[in-house]
Design an enzyme around this catalytic site. Structure first.
Site, short mmCIF file in Angstrom:
data_model
loop_
_atom_site.label_atom_id
_atom_site.label_comp_id
_atom_site.label_asym_id
_atom_site.label_seq_id
_atom_site.Cartn_x
_atom_site.Cartn_y
_atom_site.Cartn_z
NE ARG A 58 53.85 12.82 35.61
CZ ARG A 58 53.88 13.18 36.88
NH1 ARG A 58 53.08 14.13 37.33
NH2 ARG A 58 54.70 12.61 37.71
CG HIS B 37 56.70 9.13 40.09
ND1 HIS B 37 55.81 9.93 39.41
CD2 HIS B 37 56.27 9.13 41.37
CE1 HIS B 37 54.87 10.37 40.25
NE2 HIS B 37 55.14 9.89 41.45
CD GLU C 229 54.91 15.34 43.98
OE1 GLU C 229 55.13 14.67 45.00
OE2 GLU C 229 53.76 15.69 43.64
CG ASN D 124 52.92 17.09 40.45
OD1 ASN D 124 52.69 17.35 39.27
ND2 ASN D 124 53.67 16.08 40.82
CE1 TYR E 180 46.93 14.97 43.99
CE2 TYR E 180 49.19 15.79 44.02
CZ TYR E 180 48.23 14.90 43.55
OH TYR E 180 48.58 13.97 42.61
CD GLU F 8 51.42 13.75 40.60
OE1 GLU F 8 50.97 13.79 41.77
OE2 GLU F 8 52.49 13.20 40.31
C1 FCB Z 1 52.07 13.00 44.54
C2 FCB Z 1 52.88 11.90 43.86
C3 FCB Z 1 52.03 10.81 43.25
C4 FCB Z 1 50.82 10.49 44.09
C5 FCB Z 1 50.07 11.73 44.47
C6 FCB Z 1 48.83 11.48 45.28
O1 FCB Z 1 52.84 13.59 45.52
O2 FCB Z 1 53.68 12.44 42.84
O3 FCB Z 1 52.84 9.71 43.02
O4 FCB Z 1 51.22 9.75 45.18
O5 FCB Z 1 50.91 12.60 45.19
#
Ligand code: FCB
Length: 466
Positions: A101, A145, A190, A316, A318, A375
């Protein structure tokens, strides 16, 4: 999103201390056609900022402003991927990636944002796509992006409704040039980060601090998504079109009514703000109430945005964010990791169970045809040992737990079809500059030498196609 409204759980302070990271075991629950990939974005890796006719983007402008970036660095050179893409494609193929991607830098192909096409810029993406296909790696193109051409920012940027047409024309250009070979498309990455961090918090480009502007930007992104999705479908036979939404788990800091209400309002005003319209429901009532109360809608004329018509929802994910209310007022809250929790170098609370919950909840609430984890990954201050190895044990642990969390969601019936690690290479982490290494491959930014870390070898075993 709704799971946070339910607020029925209390975050564990840290994940269980030991976890079996054996890739062969972890790979077992995944179907043979599951997409294991890498994700990256243009400004973070390409460099060549002023080469071959590329125009400036808002990130070039922002990164060059004194004080904007923690370490004062810019993406002018980054990972020099523009010149080293062939090596990088070989690397990802060697690590077993089935898909990649990447984003297109809008001002590289349209230096002024509209009209005159920069053929040399376009040619770079042609070569990249060909190299990927030759290596057996399926390309997924992300159109946005966050790299808006500066020329378009000068004309009002995404706050102007004209942005919908600018974006549709840009999408049409890419779809008509690359659509014969690229079937996987993503309109935005995002949109909440772009709208809110860039236009309300001022910590991302274009560095504005005005909520009504941020709300207009969000609205125009949703409209631009819908028009671009239809444009791509019209030009690309068998296209799959999606969008990547960042949904981290939102949890109230305590069981108090105030924290629970704050968490629910925050997730509605941020996550559901995009998800609800994309799935044809218009803006969420709770989010509307919070934004209105905080004065974010002053002078904004909000009509219901069109539905997103998604073939897949990109997620995405985290971390878990904990929300604690300072008062009863909307947006008077603090968001951060649970104190004492296990965190990555970003200060992000590691919560793999939150990934399972989020996938299950997205599926329950919106029933998208497919969900792709577009992500997931972790930053750690890795060092290259004298023996040439990077022993990134913590990253392997993070990834293994999150892969297991995806398997749990699959087991619960969620149609997850892919998982893209952020990222192949250590790269330019926006306002943090080069101080946050997310790569499975170490980059020495002085020499541009790439060295696969232990996590890269681990991922290679996970993706092995026996
Ligand atoms: C996300 C972004 C990506 C990267 C990661 C760690 O929010 O999409 O570009 O910075 O975090």
């Amino acid at each position: 999103m709704a799971c946070t409204v339910r607020c029925a759980y209390y975050p564990r302070v840290s994940p269980s201390p030991t976890f079996d990271t054996d890739p062969a075991r972890l790979a077992q629950p995944f179907p043979a056609d599951f997409t294991w990939g890498f994700a990256a974005s243009a400004y973070q890796i390409e460099g060549a900022a002023a080469e071959d006719g590329r125009g400036p983007s808002i990130w070039d402008t922002f990164a060059h402003q004194p004080g904007a970036i923690v370490d004062g660095s810019t993406g002018d050179v980054a990972c020099d991927h523009y010149h080293r893409y062939a090596e990088d494609v070989r690397l990802m193929a060697d690590l077993g990636a089935r898909a990649y991607r990447f984003s297109v830098s809008w001002p590289r192909v349209l230096p002024m944002g509209t009209d005159a096409v920069n053929e040399r810029g376009l040619d770079f993406y042609q070569r990249l796509v060909d190299a990927l296909l030759d290596a057996g790696v399926r390309p997924m193109i992300n159109l946005f992006h966050w790299e808006l051409p500066q020329a378009l920012q000068d004309r009002g940027g995404f706050a102007d409704p004209l942005a919908v047409g600018w974006f549709a024309d840009y999408a049409a250009l890419l779809a008509s040039k690359l659509g014969d070979r690229v079937k996987d498309w993503m309109t935005f990455n995002e949109p909440a980060c772009f709208a809110f961090l860039g236009h309300a918090d001022g910590i991302h480009a274009p560095g504005l601090r005005d909520w009504p502007t941020a709300i207009r930007v969000a609205d125009n992104q949703l409209r631009a998504h819908a028009v671009a999705a239809a444009t791509i479908r019209g030009l690309v036979h068998d296209a799959k079109v999606g969008i990547a939404i960042d949904v981290n788990q939102v949890a109230p800091a305590t069981d108090s009514e105030r924290d629970r209400v704050a968490a629910a309002r925050w997730s509605s005003a941020r996550d559901a703000w995009f998800l609800d319209p994309l799935f044809g429901r218009g803006y969420p009532a709770l989010g509307l109430e919070a934004h209105r109360e905080a004065g974010h809608l002053e002078g904004v004329d909000l009509a219901e945005p069109p539905a997103g018509d998604l073939d897949y929802l990109g997620l995405n994910y985290y971390r878990r964010d904990s929300v604690s209310a300072r008062s009863e007022r909307a947006f008077d809250w603090e968001i951060g990791p649970v104190p004492g929790s296990t965190q990555t170098q970003m200060g992000w609370h590691i919560a793999p169970d939150g990934l399972t919950d989020t996938l299950v909840e997205l599926n329950r609430a919106y029933a998208p045809p497919e969900i792709v984890v577009t992500e997931n990954g972790a930053a750690y201050p890795d060092t290259l040992g004298e023996d040439g190895r990077v022993r990134d044990v913590a990253r392997v642990d993070y990834l293994a737990r999150h892969v297991a969390a995806v398997a749990d969601a699959l087991g619960a019936g969620v149609p997850v079809t892919g998982y893209y690690v952020w990222s192949l290479l250590d790269n330019y982490e926006w306002n943090f500059g080069f101080g946050r290494r997310f790569g499975l491959v170490h980059v020495d930014f002085a020499s541009q030498r790439r060295t696969p870390k232990d996590s890269a070898r681990w991922y290679q075993r996970l993706t092995a196609r026996e």
